[in-house]
Design a protein around this motif. Structure first.
Motif, PDB file in Angstrom:
ATOM      1  N   THR A  84       0.870  -1.263   0.108  1.00  0.00           N
ATOM      2  CA  THR A  84       0.097   0.087   0.019  1.00  0.00           C
ATOM      3  C   THR A  84       0.929   1.201   0.116  1.00  0.00           C
ATOM      4  OG1 THR A  84      -0.183  -0.104   2.401  1.00  0.00           O
ATOM      5  CG2 THR A  84      -1.834  -1.170   1.102  1.00  0.00           C
ATOM      6  N   THR A 129      -5.351  -9.403  -2.298  1.00  0.00           N
ATOM      7  CA  THR A 129      -5.680  -8.376  -1.230  1.00  0.00           C
ATOM      8  C   THR A 129      -4.562  -7.652  -0.860  1.00  0.00           C
ATOM      9  OG1 THR A 129      -6.696  -8.567   1.157  1.00  0.00           O
ATOM     10  CG2 THR A 129      -4.773 -10.341   0.455  1.00  0.00           C
ATOM     11  N   THR A 130      -4.745  -6.791   0.241  1.00  0.00           N
ATOM     12  CA  THR A 130      -3.747  -5.752   0.715  1.00  0.00           C
ATOM     13  C   THR A 130      -2.767  -6.520   1.757  1.00  0.00           C
ATOM     14  OG1 THR A 130      -3.717  -3.746   1.798  1.00  0.00           O
ATOM     15  CG2 THR A 130      -5.306  -4.925   2.649  1.00  0.00           C
ATOM     16  N   GLY A 178      -6.954  -3.052   6.134  1.00  0.00           N
ATOM     17  CA  GLY A 178      -7.823  -1.977   6.063  1.00  0.00           C
ATOM     18  C   GLY A 178      -7.274  -0.858   5.128  1.00  0.00           C
ATOM     19  N   GLU A 179      -6.022  -1.157   4.316  1.00  0.00           N
ATOM     20  CA  GLU A 179      -5.695  -0.060   3.491  1.00  0.00           C
ATOM     21  C   GLU A 179      -5.855  -0.657   2.064  1.00  0.00           C
ATOM     22  OE1 GLU A 179      -1.857   1.680   4.222  1.00  0.00           O
ATOM     23  OE2 GLU A 179      -2.077   1.817   6.335  1.00  0.00           O
ATOM     24  N   ARG A 180      -5.859   0.604   1.072  1.00  0.00           N
ATOM     25  CA  ARG A 180      -5.910  -0.025  -0.502  1.00  0.00           C
ATOM     26  C   ARG A 180      -4.846  -0.358  -1.082  1.00  0.00           C
ATOM     27  NH1 ARG A 180     -11.025   0.111  -1.771  1.00  0.00           N
ATOM     28  NH2 ARG A 180     -12.541   1.288  -0.845  1.00  0.00           N
ATOM     29  N   ASP A 223      -9.805  -7.753  -2.448  1.00  0.00           N
ATOM     30  CA  ASP A 223     -10.222  -7.031  -1.311  1.00  0.00           C
ATOM     31  C   ASP A 223      -9.434  -5.924  -1.152  1.00  0.00           C
ATOM     32  OD1 ASP A 223     -11.072  -6.525   1.296  1.00  0.00           O
ATOM     33  OD2 ASP A 223      -9.204  -7.768   2.222  1.00  0.00           O
ATOM     34  N   HIS A 224      -9.934  -4.574  -0.980  1.00  0.00           N
ATOM     35  CA  HIS A 224      -9.101  -3.491  -0.678  1.00  0.00           C
ATOM     36  C   HIS A 224      -8.408  -2.940  -2.096  1.00  0.00           C
ATOM     37  CE1 HIS A 224     -10.541  -4.110   3.338  1.00  0.00           C
ATOM     38  NE2 HIS A 224     -10.569  -2.589   3.450  1.00  0.00           N
ATOM     39  N   ASP A 254      -7.727  -0.748  -5.577  1.00  0.00           N
ATOM     40  CA  ASP A 254      -8.018   0.516  -6.059  1.00  0.00           C
ATOM     41  C   ASP A 254      -7.459   0.754  -7.215  1.00  0.00           C
ATOM     42  OD1 ASP A 254      -8.417   3.295  -6.603  1.00  0.00           O
ATOM     43  OD2 ASP A 254      -7.698   3.962  -4.737  1.00  0.00           O
TER      44      ASP A 254
END
Length: 182
Positions: free
Chosen positions: A114, A140-141, A145-147, A166-167, A169
């Motif tokens: 991230t 996923t990340t 919780g971060e993108r 998941d997450h 962007d």
């Protein structure tokens, strides 16, 4: 540049380390081209202003982590491919521009960085991410919780099928990432 491999890791299971000891990349670029016979490693670490270039339409497969530190860089010529293989979870961290990036391992998990990370597929590049029915490829990340950022540039090809995302962007590029059967 050094390739570290133990007997227990087996052929293609070690870590490729590109380390310029803080010197800027113009002082030396490690190249993987037609004269390099090893096409699979366990992990790749590019650090301390290190620079790795993939040439001659080569494919470099990795089964562990791909880590590009701030100030270091990776480049691939047209026709080159970076491929995530094996069943183990793989982490892709740092800013990387892969002409072609692929992972077609059902059930595998790819964890993307991230902070200070960006996965870019340039013009005329291709990203292929595919799982299977009942065994999705998980994207996923690396930081809960971060993108994680993805940039697909104009005229890049995006083939994403049977993935659990998941997450992610994909707003960093010019092309939308569309997943099928996901």
């Amino acid at each position: 540049t050094v390739y570290l491999q133990t007997v227990a890791q087996g052929e293609g299971g070690g870590t490729l380390v590109i380390d310029n000891d803080g010197y800027t990349p113009e002082y030396g670029v490690a190249q993987i081209g037609q004269y390099v016979t090893c096409e699979q490693v366990g992990s790749v670490v590019i650090t301390n202003c290190g620079s790795l270039k993939l040439t001659d339409e080569r494919t470099l497969a990795f089964a562990g982590d791909w880590r590009t530190a701030a100030g270091a860089r990776f480049a691939g010529d047209a026709g080159t491919t970076v491929r995530a293989v094996g069943d183990a979870t793989a982490r892709i961290v740092g800013t990387n521009t892969f002409v072609n990036f692929a992972c077609e391992v059902p059930g595998k998990t790819l964890r993307f960085g991230t902070t200070d990370s960006l996965l870019t597929i340039p013009m005329d590049g291709r990203i292929t991410l595919a799982g299977a029915a009942g065994r999705m490829l998980t994207l996923t990340t690396d930081v809960e919780g971060e993108r994680w950022p993805l940039a697909l540039q104009f005229d890049s090809v995006c083939v994403i099928d049977r993935v659990a995302v998941d997450h992610g962007d994909a707003s960093y590029g010019n092309v939308a990432a569309v997943a099928v059967s996901s």
